[in-house]
Design an enzyme around this catalytic site. Structure first.
Site, PDB file in Angstrom:
ATOM      1  N   ASP A  31      -5.544  -2.304  -3.422  1.00 44.49           N
ATOM      2  CA  ASP A  31      -4.245  -1.737  -3.571  1.00 44.49           C
ATOM      3  C   ASP A  31      -4.143  -1.443  -5.055  1.00 44.49           C
ATOM      4  O   ASP A  31      -4.146  -2.600  -5.657  1.00 44.49           O
ATOM      5  CB  ASP A  31      -3.297  -2.915  -3.136  1.00 44.49           C
ATOM      6  CG  ASP A  31      -2.057  -2.483  -2.417  1.00 44.49           C
ATOM      7  OD1 ASP A  31      -2.071  -1.484  -1.718  1.00 44.49           O
ATOM      8  OD2 ASP A  31      -1.039  -3.265  -2.411  1.00 44.49           O
TER       9      ASP A  31
ATOM     10  N   CYS B  98      -2.925  -5.031   5.625  1.00 45.31           N
ATOM     11  CA  CYS B  98      -3.940  -3.861   5.315  1.00 45.31           C
ATOM     12  C   CYS B  98      -4.954  -4.153   6.024  1.00 45.31           C
ATOM     13  O   CYS B  98      -5.940  -3.261   6.428  1.00 45.31           O
ATOM     14  CB  CYS B  98      -4.205  -4.158   3.754  1.00 45.31           C
ATOM     15  SG  CYS B  98      -2.682  -3.655   2.952  1.00 45.31           S
TER      16      CYS B  98
ATOM     17  N   HIS C 104       3.594  -5.752  -6.907  1.00 40.64           N
ATOM     18  CA  HIS C 104       2.265  -6.433  -6.912  1.00 40.64           C
ATOM     19  C   HIS C 104       1.206  -5.375  -7.205  1.00 40.64           C
ATOM     20  O   HIS C 104       1.609  -4.126  -6.954  1.00 40.64           O
ATOM     21  CB  HIS C 104       2.116  -7.121  -5.432  1.00 40.64           C
ATOM     22  CG  HIS C 104       2.066  -5.803  -4.369  1.00 40.64           C
ATOM     23  ND1 HIS C 104       3.287  -5.437  -3.865  1.00 40.64           N
ATOM     24  CD2 HIS C 104       1.171  -5.197  -3.736  1.00 40.64           C
ATOM     25  CE1 HIS C 104       3.068  -4.580  -3.011  1.00 40.64           C
ATOM     26  NE2 HIS C 104       1.590  -4.485  -2.851  1.00 40.64           N
TER      27      HIS C 104
ATOM     28  N   ASP D 166      -8.780  -5.611   0.105  1.00 41.00           N
ATOM     29  CA  ASP D 166      -7.732  -5.920  -0.791  1.00 41.00           C
ATOM     30  C   ASP D 166      -7.776  -7.627  -1.427  1.00 41.00           C
ATOM     31  O   ASP D 166      -6.974  -8.596  -1.286  1.00 41.00           O
ATOM     32  CB  ASP D 166      -6.432  -5.932  -0.119  1.00 41.00           C
ATOM     33  CG  ASP D 166      -6.024  -4.463   0.014  1.00 41.00           C
ATOM     34  OD1 ASP D 166      -6.829  -3.500  -0.272  1.00 41.00           O
ATOM     35  OD2 ASP D 166      -4.730  -4.066   0.522  1.00 41.00           O
TER      36      ASP D 166
ATOM     37  N   LYS E 126      -5.890   2.523  -3.157  1.00 42.95           N
ATOM     38  CA  LYS E 126      -5.048   3.294  -2.167  1.00 42.95           C
ATOM     39  C   LYS E 126      -3.589   2.942  -2.861  1.00 42.95           C
ATOM     40  O   LYS E 126      -3.492   1.874  -3.581  1.00 42.95           O
ATOM     41  CB  LYS E 126      -5.404   2.554  -0.757  1.00 42.95           C
ATOM     42  CG  LYS E 126      -4.869   1.253  -0.797  1.00 42.95           C
ATOM     43  CD  LYS E 126      -5.323   0.758   0.688  1.00 42.95           C
ATOM     44  CE  LYS E 126      -5.272  -0.924   0.914  1.00 42.95           C
ATOM     45  NZ  LYS E 126      -3.830  -1.453   0.691  1.00 42.95           N
TER      46      LYS E 126
ATOM     47  N   HIS F  20      -0.915   0.257  -7.268  1.00 45.29           N
ATOM     48  CA  HIS F  20       0.275   0.973  -7.335  1.00 45.29           C
ATOM     49  C   HIS F  20       0.797   1.150  -8.565  1.00 45.29           C
ATOM     50  O   HIS F  20       0.384   0.332  -9.393  1.00 45.29           O
ATOM     51  CB  HIS F  20       1.322  -0.159  -6.601  1.00 45.29           C
ATOM     52  CG  HIS F  20       1.308  -0.654  -5.052  1.00 45.29           C
ATOM     53  ND1 HIS F  20       1.111   0.625  -4.210  1.00 45.29           N
ATOM     54  CD2 HIS F  20       1.089  -1.539  -4.580  1.00 45.29           C
ATOM     55  CE1 HIS F  20       1.022  -0.080  -3.019  1.00 45.29           C
ATOM     56  NE2 HIS F  20       0.973  -1.418  -3.054  1.00 45.29           N
TER      57      HIS F  20
HETATM   58  C1  VGL Z   1      -0.671  -5.555   1.333  1.00 42.99           C
HETATM   59  C2  VGL Z   1       1.339  -5.662   1.395  1.00 42.99           C
HETATM   60  C3  VGL Z   1       1.853  -4.684   0.682  1.00 42.99           C
HETATM   61  C4  VGL Z   1      -2.113  -5.959   1.902  1.00 42.99           C
HETATM   62  C5  VGL Z   1      -0.632  -4.587   0.301  1.00 42.99           C
HETATM   63  O1  VGL Z   1      -3.179  -6.052   1.446  1.00 42.99           O
HETATM   64  O2  VGL Z   1      -2.086  -6.640   3.145  1.00 42.99           O
HETATM   65  N1  VGL Z   1       0.235  -5.856   1.924  1.00 42.99           N
HETATM   66  N2  VGL Z   1       0.491  -4.142   0.050  1.00 42.99           N
HETATM   67 ZN    ZN Z   2       0.984  -2.965  -1.495  1.00 43.75          ZN
END
Ligand code: VGL
Ligand code: ZN
Length: 208
Positions: A48, A153, A83, A8, A108, A50
């Site tokens: 990430d 993550c 995010h 990420d 993901k 979403h």
């Molecule tokens: C993450 C919170 C929400 C991360 C992803 O990449 O650590 N943290 N989504």
């Molecule tokens: Zn996230």
């Protein structure tokens, strides 16, 4: 067969992003040095990814505020700011990351009803992304994990790597990672260490 998993390293988790990790952008130069080291046969990045209105977003729950514990599909869930929404700049990998050298980008977090901190499976430890099968098919014996955020993550990805790919040696590269809170990072590092994940610095990779 040595692989690197970059977790990420996206605009959203860097300063100026929607869920900024303190000094998150500092991992980019270290990650690039790992990419350029020639020590890895395979380089994978997670992203990430979403949909708008994802159930981990506080904005999807009337009355909820970011960084408080709410509920998603009947289970406790940290309420995050919106995010890494698919197709937005926030979701893009950091522009300075040497993405051309990345062999696979594992997305993901698409399912709105469950969060997925790990690059390997959702938070119910249920739906697999397919990444462990891919790495095992490639014959990976050693996996180094780093990126953002250490306390979410990165930690869940490293622990799942260990559990889902028995026999693979997993290491966490500390200076190529940053976390959301310092207490969270300390707890995550000790949890990883307890499970048998080696905690190393990039220098060990570069000279090793
Ligand atoms: C993450 C919170 C929400 C991360 C992803 O990449 O650590 N943290 N989504
Ligand atoms: Zn996230």
């Amino acid at each position: 067969m040595k692989a690197l998993l970059l977790v990420d390293i996206q605009n959203g988790f860097c300063p100026g992003g929607n869920l900024p990790v303190p000094d998150g952008d500092k991992v980019v130069a270290v990650a690039n040095s790992l990419i350029d080291s020639g020590k890895y046969d395979l380089i994978v990045a997670s992203q990430d990814w979403h949909p708008p209105g994802h159930g981990s977003f506080a904005s999807a729950h009337p009355g909820a505020a970011p960084f408080e514990i709410g509920e998603l599909s009947g289970k406790p869930q940290m309420m995050w700011p919106d995010h890494c929404i698919q197709g937005t700049r926030d979701a893009e990998l950091h522009p300075a990351l040497k993405s051309a050298e990345i062999d696979l980008i594992q997305q993901k977090g698409e399912n709105p009803d469950i969060d997925s901190y790990s690059a390997f499976r959702d938070n119910d430890r249920d739906a697999s992304t397919g990444l462990s099968d891919f790495l095992e098919d490639q014959g990976v014996t050693d996996l180094d994990v780093c990126g953002l955020a250490t306390d979410y993550c990165v930690k869940f990805s490293a622990l799942d790597a260990l559990e889902m790919m028995p026999g693979v040696r997993v290491r966490f590269i500390e200076d190529a990672s940053r976390g959301i809170t310092s207490e969270g990072v300390a707890a995550a590092v000790s949890e990883m260490r307890t499970h048998g994940i080696a905690i190393i610095d990039s220098a060990e990779v570069l000279v090793g």
